[in-house]
Design a protein around this motif. Structure first.
Motif, PDB file in Angstrom:
ATOM      1  N   GLY A   1      -4.887   2.553  10.092  1.00  0.00           N
ATOM      2  CA  GLY A   1      -3.890   3.323   9.060  1.00  0.00           C
ATOM      3  C   GLY A   1      -3.847   4.262   8.377  1.00  0.00           C
ATOM      4  N   VAL A   2      -4.598   4.072   7.037  1.00  0.00           N
ATOM      5  CA  VAL A   2      -5.004   4.552   6.001  1.00  0.00           C
ATOM      6  C   VAL A   2      -5.458   6.048   6.719  1.00  0.00           C
ATOM      7  CG1 VAL A   2      -5.912   4.746   3.602  1.00  0.00           C
ATOM      8  CG2 VAL A   2      -4.042   3.339   4.544  1.00  0.00           C
ATOM      9  N   LEU A   3      -6.782   5.774   7.262  1.00  0.00           N
ATOM     10  CA  LEU A   3      -7.687   6.557   7.916  1.00  0.00           C
ATOM     11  C   LEU A   3      -7.063   7.445   8.764  1.00  0.00           C
ATOM     12  CD1 LEU A   3     -10.857   4.730   8.749  1.00  0.00           C
ATOM     13  CD2 LEU A   3     -10.211   6.164   6.497  1.00  0.00           C
ATOM     14  N   PHE A   4      -6.174   6.810   9.262  1.00  0.00           N
ATOM     15  CA  PHE A   4      -5.870   8.067  10.725  1.00  0.00           C
ATOM     16  C   PHE A   4      -4.151   8.745  10.085  1.00  0.00           C
ATOM     17  CE2 PHE A   4      -8.737   5.709  12.640  1.00  0.00           C
ATOM     18  CZ  PHE A   4      -9.520   7.097  13.207  1.00  0.00           C
ATOM     19  N   GLY A   5      -3.654   8.028   8.642  1.00  0.00           N
ATOM     20  CA  GLY A   5      -2.859   9.008   8.241  1.00  0.00           C
ATOM     21  C   GLY A   5      -1.339   8.309   9.098  1.00  0.00           C
ATOM     22  N   CYS A   6      -1.304   7.541  10.190  1.00  0.00           N
ATOM     23  CA  CYS A   6      -0.116   6.548  10.106  1.00  0.00           C
ATOM     24  C   CYS A   6       0.500   5.700   9.364  1.00  0.00           C
ATOM     25  CB  CYS A   6      -0.513   5.816  11.246  1.00  0.00           C
ATOM     26  SG  CYS A   6      -1.290   6.049  12.960  1.00  0.00           S
ATOM     27  N   PRO A   7       2.204   6.090   9.619  1.00  0.00           N
ATOM     28  CA  PRO A   7       2.867   5.551   8.300  1.00  0.00           C
ATOM     29  C   PRO A   7       2.613   3.949   8.216  1.00  0.00           C
ATOM     30  CG  PRO A   7       3.998   6.495   9.981  1.00  0.00           C
ATOM     31  CD  PRO A   7       2.640   6.676   9.913  1.00  0.00           C
ATOM     32  N   ILE A   8       2.250   3.226   6.965  1.00  0.00           N
ATOM     33  CA  ILE A   8       2.457   1.773   6.863  1.00  0.00           C
ATOM     34  C   ILE A   8       3.685   1.320   6.739  1.00  0.00           C
ATOM     35  CG2 ILE A   8       1.774   0.467   5.524  1.00  0.00           C
ATOM     36  CD1 ILE A   8      -1.119   1.261   5.233  1.00  0.00           C
ATOM     37  N   TYR A   9       4.573   2.588   6.161  1.00  0.00           N
ATOM     38  CA  TYR A   9       5.873   1.800   6.061  1.00  0.00           C
ATOM     39  C   TYR A   9       6.509   2.233   7.294  1.00  0.00           C
ATOM     40  CZ  TYR A   9       4.288   0.589   1.518  1.00  0.00           C
ATOM     41  OH  TYR A   9       3.419  -0.312   0.583  1.00  0.00           O
ATOM     42  N   GLY A  10       7.676   1.846   7.315  1.00  0.00           N
ATOM     43  CA  GLY A  10       8.791   2.544   8.601  1.00  0.00           C
ATOM     44  C   GLY A  10       8.677   3.898   9.006  1.00  0.00           C
ATOM     45  N   TYR A  11       9.162   4.677   8.129  1.00  0.00           N
ATOM     46  CA  TYR A  11       9.275   5.968   8.157  1.00  0.00           C
ATOM     47  C   TYR A  11       8.353   6.690   7.567  1.00  0.00           C
ATOM     48  CZ  TYR A  11      12.487  10.572   6.899  1.00  0.00           C
ATOM     49  OH  TYR A  11      12.600  11.498   7.166  1.00  0.00           O
ATOM     50  N   ASN A  12       8.162   7.853   8.371  1.00  0.00           N
ATOM     51  CA  ASN A  12       6.989   8.585   7.980  1.00  0.00           C
ATOM     52  C   ASN A  12       7.748   9.963   6.891  1.00  0.00           C
ATOM     53  OD1 ASN A  12       5.464  10.634   8.138  1.00  0.00           O
ATOM     54  ND2 ASN A  12       4.606  10.723  10.318  1.00  0.00           N
ATOM     55  N   TRP A  13       7.338   9.651   5.966  1.00  0.00           N
ATOM     56  CA  TRP A  13       8.034  11.343   4.769  1.00  0.00           C
ATOM     57  C   TRP A  13       6.442  11.759   4.749  1.00  0.00           C
ATOM     58  CZ3 TRP A  13      11.962  10.288   1.995  1.00  0.00           C
ATOM     59  CH2 TRP A  13      12.795   9.552   2.356  1.00  0.00           C
ATOM     60  N   THR A  14       6.009  12.600   5.891  1.00  0.00           N
ATOM     61  CA  THR A  14       5.253  13.614   5.929  1.00  0.00           C
ATOM     62  C   THR A  14       6.545  14.525   6.938  1.00  0.00           C
ATOM     63  OG1 THR A  14       4.463  12.825   8.345  1.00  0.00           O
ATOM     64  CG2 THR A  14       3.204  12.618   5.801  1.00  0.00           C
ATOM     65  N   GLU A  15       7.089  13.831   8.331  1.00  0.00           N
ATOM     66  CA  GLU A  15       8.062  14.432   8.943  1.00  0.00           C
ATOM     67  C   GLU A  15       9.624  15.012   7.971  1.00  0.00           C
ATOM     68  OE1 GLU A  15       8.076  12.017  12.446  1.00  0.00           O
ATOM     69  OE2 GLU A  15       5.919  12.442  12.676  1.00  0.00           O
ATOM     70  N   ASN A  16       9.597  14.922   7.247  1.00  0.00           N
ATOM     71  CA  ASN A  16      11.155  15.090   6.605  1.00  0.00           C
ATOM     72  C   ASN A  16      10.604  16.169   5.596  1.00  0.00           C
ATOM     73  OD1 ASN A  16      12.671  15.310   3.521  1.00  0.00           O
ATOM     74  ND2 ASN A  16      13.615  13.240   4.564  1.00  0.00           N
ATOM     75  N   PRO A  17      12.032  16.661   5.826  1.00  0.00           N
ATOM     76  CA  PRO A  17      11.923  18.188   5.046  1.00  0.00           C
ATOM     77  C   PRO A  17      12.003  17.872   3.824  1.00  0.00           C
ATOM     78  CG  PRO A  17      14.197  17.949   6.763  1.00  0.00           C
ATOM     79  CD  PRO A  17      13.419  16.384   6.682  1.00  0.00           C
ATOM     80  N   GLY A  18      10.530  18.800   3.028  1.00  0.00           N
ATOM     81  CA  GLY A  18      10.848  18.158   1.711  1.00  0.00           C
ATOM     82  C   GLY A  18       9.507  17.697   1.998  1.00  0.00           C
ATOM     83  N   GLN A  19       9.070  17.708   0.380  1.00  0.00           N
ATOM     84  CA  GLN A  19       7.366  16.913   0.183  1.00  0.00           C
ATOM     85  C   GLN A  19       8.228  16.377  -1.356  1.00  0.00           C
ATOM     86  OE1 GLN A  19       5.751  20.834  -0.864  1.00  0.00           O
ATOM     87  NE2 GLN A  19       4.673  20.747   1.780  1.00  0.00           N
ATOM     88  N   GLY A  20       9.102  15.964  -1.457  1.00  0.00           N
ATOM     89  CA  GLY A  20       9.179  15.289  -2.559  1.00  0.00           C
ATOM     90  C   GLY A  20       8.907  16.132  -3.813  1.00  0.00           C
ATOM     91  N   THR A  21       8.689  16.835  -4.407  1.00  0.00           N
ATOM     92  CA  THR A  21       8.580  17.806  -5.393  1.00  0.00           C
ATOM     93  C   THR A  21       9.501  18.102  -6.055  1.00  0.00           C
ATOM     94  OG1 THR A  21       7.960  19.321  -4.588  1.00  0.00           O
ATOM     95  CG2 THR A  21       6.588  18.140  -4.444  1.00  0.00           C
TER      96      THR A  21
ATOM     97  N   SER B   1      12.238   0.784   1.014  1.00  0.00           N
ATOM     98  CA  SER B   1      11.629   0.093   1.652  1.00  0.00           C
ATOM     99  C   SER B   1       9.476   1.063   1.475  1.00  0.00           C
ATOM    100  CB  SER B   1      11.690   0.235   3.125  1.00  0.00           C
ATOM    101  OG  SER B   1      11.753   1.358   3.488  1.00  0.00           O
ATOM    102  N   ASP B   2       9.485   1.741   0.869  1.00  0.00           N
ATOM    103  CA  ASP B   2       8.682   2.389   0.084  1.00  0.00           C
ATOM    104  C   ASP B   2       7.965   2.475  -0.952  1.00  0.00           C
ATOM    105  OD1 ASP B   2       6.068   3.841   0.376  1.00  0.00           O
ATOM    106  OD2 ASP B   2       6.509   5.190   2.352  1.00  0.00           O
ATOM    107  N   PRO B   3       7.746   1.724  -0.944  1.00  0.00           N
ATOM    108  CA  PRO B   3       7.647   2.094  -3.290  1.00  0.00           C
ATOM    109  C   PRO B   3       6.816   3.081  -3.849  1.00  0.00           C
ATOM    110  CG  PRO B   3       5.942  -0.350  -2.418  1.00  0.00           C
ATOM    111  CD  PRO B   3       6.676   0.844  -1.226  1.00  0.00           C
ATOM    112  N   ASN B   4       6.057   3.633  -2.550  1.00  0.00           N
ATOM    113  CA  ASN B   4       5.019   4.733  -2.549  1.00  0.00           C
ATOM    114  C   ASN B   4       5.830   5.897  -2.892  1.00  0.00           C
ATOM    115  OD1 ASN B   4       1.733   3.953  -2.822  1.00  0.00           O
ATOM    116  ND2 ASN B   4       2.588   3.397   0.403  1.00  0.00           N
TER     117      ASN B   4
END
Length: 168
Positions: A14-34, A52-55
């Motif tokens: 999951g870490v190496l191939f970019g799969c989300p470890i938590y339930g929601y994939n933030w890379t698919e969300n509009p926005g980047q968290g900045t 659900s995602d402390p990151n």
């Protein structure tokens, strides 16, 4: 019995191939968290994914639609919850980011703890000193809990967080 080697392999994959470890994939969300491009929150799934995602607890979020939680009951904070209520003190990751409600509402939030000691109960469990929550409305809020510490609608505990123009 848990196969440790298999579990480690799945996590590393999951870490190496970019799969989300938590339930929601933030890379698919509009926005980047900045600050200039915050994560956009328009569904209850996205709202719950923050908690659900402390990151992502240090990221920037903006509410783009009202969210209706009517009919759902929560026994812990939705964002930055205390993850071990049996242990004294706060056990979890604090919210250190920014949440702009843009005047929108989280409707029908219902927090019910059935046992004493469910501390840090609110939409946010613990807002850190650097956290900011602005322009958010929580109509129809309901809280029912036996004796607990740090209970509030917006936040169970808000250290020296900046909270502006919020209606509870």
């Amino acid at each position: 019995m848990i196969d440790i080697k298999r579990t480690i392999l799945i996590v590393l994959s999951g870490v190496l191939f970019g799969c989300p470890i938590y339930g929601y994939n933030w890379t698919e969300n509009p926005g980047q968290g900045t600050p200039s491009n915050p994560y956009q929150i328009s569904t209850d799934e996205q709202l719950l994914a923050i908690g659900s995602d402390p990151n992502v607890l240090g990221s920037y979020f903006v509410l783009t639609a009202d969210i209706d939680l009517t009919g759902k009951v929560f026994d812990a904070a939705l964002i930055a919850p205390d993850i071990d209520w049996l242990e004294a003190g706060y056990q979890g990751s604090r919210f250190t980011g920014s949440f702009d409600g843009q005047g929108k509402s989280i409707i029908g939030l219902r927090l019910e703890a059935d046992q004493p000691g469910r501390d840090y109960l609110g939409l946010f469990g613990l807002l850190d000193d650097s956290a900011m929550v602005v322009n958010l409305r929580l109509p129809d809020l309901f809280i029912n809990t036996p004796v607990s510490l740090y209970v509030g609608g917006l936040a169970g505990r808000a250290m020296s967080a900046m909270v502006l123009r919020c209606e509870v």
